[in-house]
Design an enzyme around this catalytic site. Structure first.
Site, short mmCIF file in Angstrom:
data_model
loop_
_atom_site.label_atom_id
_atom_site.label_comp_id
_atom_site.label_asym_id
_atom_site.label_seq_id
_atom_site.Cartn_x
_atom_site.Cartn_y
_atom_site.Cartn_z
N GLU A 1 -16.71 1.74 1.65
CA GLU A 1 -15.57 2.64 2.54
C GLU A 1 -17.03 3.37 3.72
O GLU A 1 -16.75 3.96 4.42
CB GLU A 1 -14.24 3.32 2.65
N HIS B 1 0.68 -0.81 0.02
CA HIS B 1 0.07 -0.32 0.02
C HIS B 1 1.18 1.09 0.14
O HIS B 1 1.48 1.05 1.12
CB HIS B 1 -0.44 0.34 0.93
N HIS B 2 0.70 1.92 -1.17
CA HIS B 2 1.64 3.37 -1.01
C HIS B 2 0.46 4.44 -1.31
O HIS B 2 0.50 5.07 -2.35
CB HIS B 2 1.78 3.30 -2.65
N GLU B 3 0.22 5.14 -0.04
CA GLU B 3 -0.42 6.38 -0.06
C GLU B 3 -0.03 7.24 -0.08
O GLU B 3 0.95 7.48 1.06
CB GLU B 3 -1.24 5.70 1.88
#
Lengths: 686, 686
Positions: A493, A388-390
């Site tokens: 979400e 995960h690369h936020e």
């Protein structure tokens, strides 16, 4: 062979050969009004200029004009516009009928059958600039793009706006979300008269009064800004390119081509989804071997953050804590999920979330996440972590670390990385060419460039990308197959904390709008049907299952918590069974925003899967099972709404699981509860 | 005294004194929700922030919310947006009740009575930026603007867009023209549901379902871009600043103030016109003595070009040929018109028209125009030439010659110059700071700067400006009184060659939309009612007369050819009589787009004039004459539609001229033919 056909096409339509081609094609009525029809002859496009030399095109279907003469052209920030004083200098036409295979997808084989018309417009005064407009007409729609050749009076195009019009000849209904700087396309759909649409994002889907369905979108958005569609007046729309921080919305040296402006034309809603023009208007795979990616399902550390019971950072407790991640790895291994997404694993979350991401490190785990141990633990269990690369909205900062980040992911056994571009700063942060700060739109030219830079670096490390808060999907998964999925719509979400939560009709809207663009990582399967603070999700349990068939993605999450699935093991079986890669797809029925039924055939298998979702209405639909192989017996494993199921009450949990033996000769009645759905596995009987 | 009051106001609202002022004003209910009411208490504005720290304002009228909480803020091209994470740091309120005089205008005396609320918002995190929003609430509307103080984290604002919302609480009808790069606001009005407006120019006029009329516009557009209003969804609008060639739409160093966002609120259409908030929200005259301008009528070399019988250049023959100009001078002198407009008088028309104007010379007559001789001839006849500076859409080129051009005009006895910004290049041509070509919008920041540069230079040479194809009018005539009139709407020339011609309802639309912004040089009075090639104009003859009262301008043309007036001398008498400067104005009745009746009192005289125009319907209206001085007798010189007059037939020429003696106690029935009007002079009987 495929390559050969393309080369032939390229030759046929090459501009220098226009005169030759002219001779080899069917004579047209009038050199000043070139026309081209679809292979089946039903759709035709005509091109002309008006008294002021405005280039115009129009579209007819079944002899009836659908798009009235509509203008073509450009505004520039540094030169007179290209919009009037043009004449048609040449034209050329050609035909293509070929097929190609998706490495994974909704359909294995895609047929590309179209006729092409290339028209060259030349300014009759002043600068004498030329522009080509290329139309491809399919049986189910039209795509066209501008091609701006190298020329003395247009060396670099500083495009202030593209002035492409779409003048619908009829009013009708429209389904749209607003063009907006904010919220990264995460809206519920508006349903209004066409003549009441303001500024819309694409895909924009309309149903004309005569029943014709049209979906407007674009294809192959490369090194250009995405477009919104601005209604000008009545039922006439025009492109509004999405801004860039620089003066021009797009800066390109000639020669270059724009994205394709596309419209799918269909008699009904299912036909919109069945069109392949979005993929066919993209270039073939330019990456080569992408076998490192396998379509698959995943679980992960995600829903508990949205529920607020764990954090991306250290508050209230880190979701990515090593022990917690192990719990998900165990669950994945036990139930056969190849992937475990872990968000909040790296340095930066305590300070950078919603603060522009400049402190995120993409190769440095947070203290609570033991990357080495977990990579080994996962590998030992036959599972891999999904990275995960936020970016926190700072793609420049991300690009600085891109190679390190991908190398770290690869070194830890990851073959999929989920990227993210959340920011409350409005636009993406970028460092300009002279070090100056710039703010760029999620769908602007910089973002189009950025995403391809990410994909190319990811490919180098044999990693696939699932981009969240992304640029809009324009079918580039064909050219960059490692761009396996993305978000770009209001996902699950919102069922945790959204105000309001996703309405029951949300997915039936999405199928005929957003999903026409490509796969979405919606993250279905919240069988607990419960959001933050115990608030109800507006869905039945069966509908959560149906979404795995309805909303295509080659990465598909089982989004709920392991402890929740433990309470719904019978229904969970469908999530375990359902594939994420398909040989064939049929849309059995559907109306935009009301309901839709999909049948999809497992790739590399005999089973079919059916998913149907509705809206807030109870609904009963008969479907023929003639998609099944004739003469073959299937066990239908049916997950349907209980007889009293209702999304508005605790009965949203009422689900009936039953089995029946069926064949292709049978029909089946699907009963959807309010807010409901049905999921069926047709298991081929050996 | 006026200056003293303003200084006092400035002191009261000064930000550093906010805490003090707070103590001296009435206590408000809640420090986090400041409110301010109009002097009569009917309108109130509330300001607050939401859970995300978004600054919001709302507007109520008569206790009913008209504008629901609507966001305030900015996007930047180089910094995070200012839209969330704000808290209210301080507030201050004050009151003004003063009057001032227009040097010329619709009313001599303007009362400015309002309450003001200043709210300071401060970012609660990150950059800690502050912005003030100042609301002025009048009995008939609201204006508010942003004031961005000098501050460390906002030294130069590169504004990507202003994010000001207007969320109407009700649907209703709207009258609008599109926001567009093209056509310089020269449209006929659309009339649609509010919920069907796409992107609208301002003034945007709406009538809510409950009957409330609102006109949205802006005031004091100085060194900033004009705004369009984009409907976002439902009945919610937001500002979309008009583009600039540079990256930001507006670049300003702090401190600076934005234009005022304005909404006139009224129970009926006439109330919209009677509001003075547009002028009151502009600064007082900053030029000083402007006595060189006298409101007046003019004739000129213009209509024959639009008919195609003469040219701006040498084809088919120059309209500005010396002998032809003399003919107009003779006509003007004979009939008492002080001005003679001459277009096509200077070098450049044969090559520059619609070619970006780079060859226009503003101090060099064309060979066919003997400037010296004509200046002398005019002076000798007591007439002056009205100059014409057509830039061909190249304001940079014009600015290079600006002083020479104004000096030439002054040297030739001209005290009014008509400027023009026609271009088919789309935008205005500008030479950028590094010599680079740039294209700027007619309503962008550069244009706002340019027009003021022209006005200041013109003032130096004691010249007034009548700008055609101008930036939108925002009431700057108060501050720059030599900006006497402008175009900025679809004028009479469309009745020469327009396809279609102006509809009968056009002027009844304009009065309650475009004319709310300020004067327009519409050029009425084409009594021949005949356009190019003998095509009919969709008006009666009486209506052409009525327009002199209905459409205010301190320069007012008698647009028809002298030889045409010779055939309509009885009607022409009204054009000769009607003044162009007024002591008082009353709107006696009206509905947007349907009809309107004006009564205006001559400034410096006793006479009143009435003008009424309708639409395509025949209409009969009774008006009371109680605007006349009580007890005084008047001779009503009535120019009305003949009983069988009709714009659709040759009977458009049917006009009845009659006289009656009336007093303030009388009423009068006005009968309008289809496409008709009525004009009346109430001549005070000595």
């Amino acid at each position: 062979m495929l390559r050969g056909l393309w080369a032939l096409c390229a030759l046929l339509v090459a501009v220098p050969a226009a005169a030759q081609v002219e001779q080899s094609t069917t004579a047209r009525a009038d050199a000043n009004a070139p026309t081209i029809a679809s292979p089946d002859g039903r759709i035709s496009v005509s091109v002309t200029t008006d008294g002021d030399g405005r280039p115009l095109y129009s579209v007819s279907r079944g002899g009836k004009q659908i798009i009235a003469p509509s203008a073509l052209g450009f505004l520039f920030t540094d030169a007179a516009k290209m919009q009037r004083n043009f004449r048609i200098e040449s034209k050329a036409s050609s035909s293509v009928d070929t097929s190609w295979e998706q490495p994974w997808g909704e359909w294995k084989t895609i047929r590309d059958r179209h006729n092409e018309l290339r028209v060259r417009f030349k300014e009759s005064k002043d600068l004498g600039r030329v522009m080509d407009v290329v139309f491809r007409v399919f049986d189910d729609g039209v795509g066209f793009r501008y091609e701006l050749p190298e020329q003395p009076n247009l060396k670099t195009a500083h495009i202030a706006d593209e002035m492409t019009e779409f003048a619908l000849t009829q009013d009708g209904e429209a389904w749209w979300i607003p063009g907006s700087e904010w919220n990264r396309d995460e809206y519920q759909w508006n349903r209004t008269p066409i003549s009441s649409v303001p500024l819309a994002h694409t895909p924009l889907t309309v149903k004309l009064k005569d029943g014709t369905h049209i979906a407007f979108h674009e294809a192959a958005l490369v090194d250009y800004s995405g477009t919104w569609l601005q209604r000008v007046e009545g039922t006439k729309f025009k492109t509004v390119l999405i801004p860039s921080a620089g003066g021009a919305k797009v800066v390109r040296g000639t020669p270059f081509v724009t994205p394709w402006r596309t419209m799918i034309l269909s008699d009904d809603a299912p036909g919109l989804y069945m069109s392949h023009i979005e993929l066919n208007l993209n270039e073939p795979n330019k990456l080569g071997d992408v076998s490192y990616f396998k379509p698959s399902k995943y679980v992960g550390v995600w829903w508990e953050m949205h529920l607020g019971t764990a954090g991306w950072g250290s508050t209230p407790k880190p979701g990515a804590a090593t022990a917690n991640v192990k719990r998900y790895i165990d669950f994945a291994a036990k139930h056969g999920f190849p992937g475990v997404l872990v968000e909040g694993w790296n340095v930066g979350w305590d300070t950078e979330w919603f603060a522009n991401g400049k402190g995120f490190q993409f190769d440095t785990p947070a203290p609570w996440f033991d990357a080495e141990a977990l990579a080994a633990y996962a590998k030992n269990k036959g599972v891999q972590i999904i990275g995960h690369h936020e970016t926190g909205g700072s793609p420049s900062h991300y690009e600085d670390q891109l190679e390190r980040g991908m190398a770290f992911a690869a070194a830890h056994g990851e073959s999929v990385v989920k990227t993210g571009y959340v920011t409350d700063a409005g636009q993406l942060e970028r460092v300009g060419p002279n070090g100056e700060p710039l703010r760029e739109w999620h769908d602007g030219q910089f973002s189009a460039q950025h995403h391809l830079r990410v994909l190319e670096m990811a490919h180098k490390y044999r990693i696939a990308i699932d981009a969240h808060e992304p640029i809009k999907d324009t079918g580039l998964r064909r050219t960059y197959p490692n761009w396996v999925s993305r978000e770009g719509a209001r996902g699950q979400e919102y069922n945790a904390w959204g105000e309001p939560k996703n309405a029951p009709e949300h997915e039936a809207n999405m199928v005929f709008t957003r999903m026409l663009a490509g796969p979405m990582d919606f993250t279905p399967g919240v069988l607990s049907l419960t959001g933050k603070g115990g608030t109800p999700i507006l869905s039945t349990e069966a509908k959560q299952l149906a979404l795995y068939v309805v909303l295509y993605s080659p990465v598909q999450m089982a989004a709920d918590l392991p402890e929740n699935y433990a309470k719904h093991m019978a229904a969970f079986q469908f999530i375990k069974d359902v594939p994420t890669d398909w040989e064939d797809t049929r849309v059995l029925n559907g109306e935009v925003g009301d309901y839709v039924t999909f049948a999809r055939k497992q790739r590399g298998g005999q089973d079919w899967y059916l998913g149907a979702v509705g809206d807030e209405q109870a609904r009963s639909m008969e479907v023929k099972l003639d998609f099944l192989a004739p003469g073959k017996a299937y066990e239908a494993q049916i997950y349907r709404d209980g007889d009293d199921a209702d999304y508005r009450t605790e009965k949203r949990h009422a689900i009936m699981i039953e089995k029946r033996r069926v064949t292709a000769a049978d029909a089946m009645t699907l009963r959807l509860a309010p807010g409901g759905g049905v999921a069926i596995r047709f298991k081929a009987v050996k």
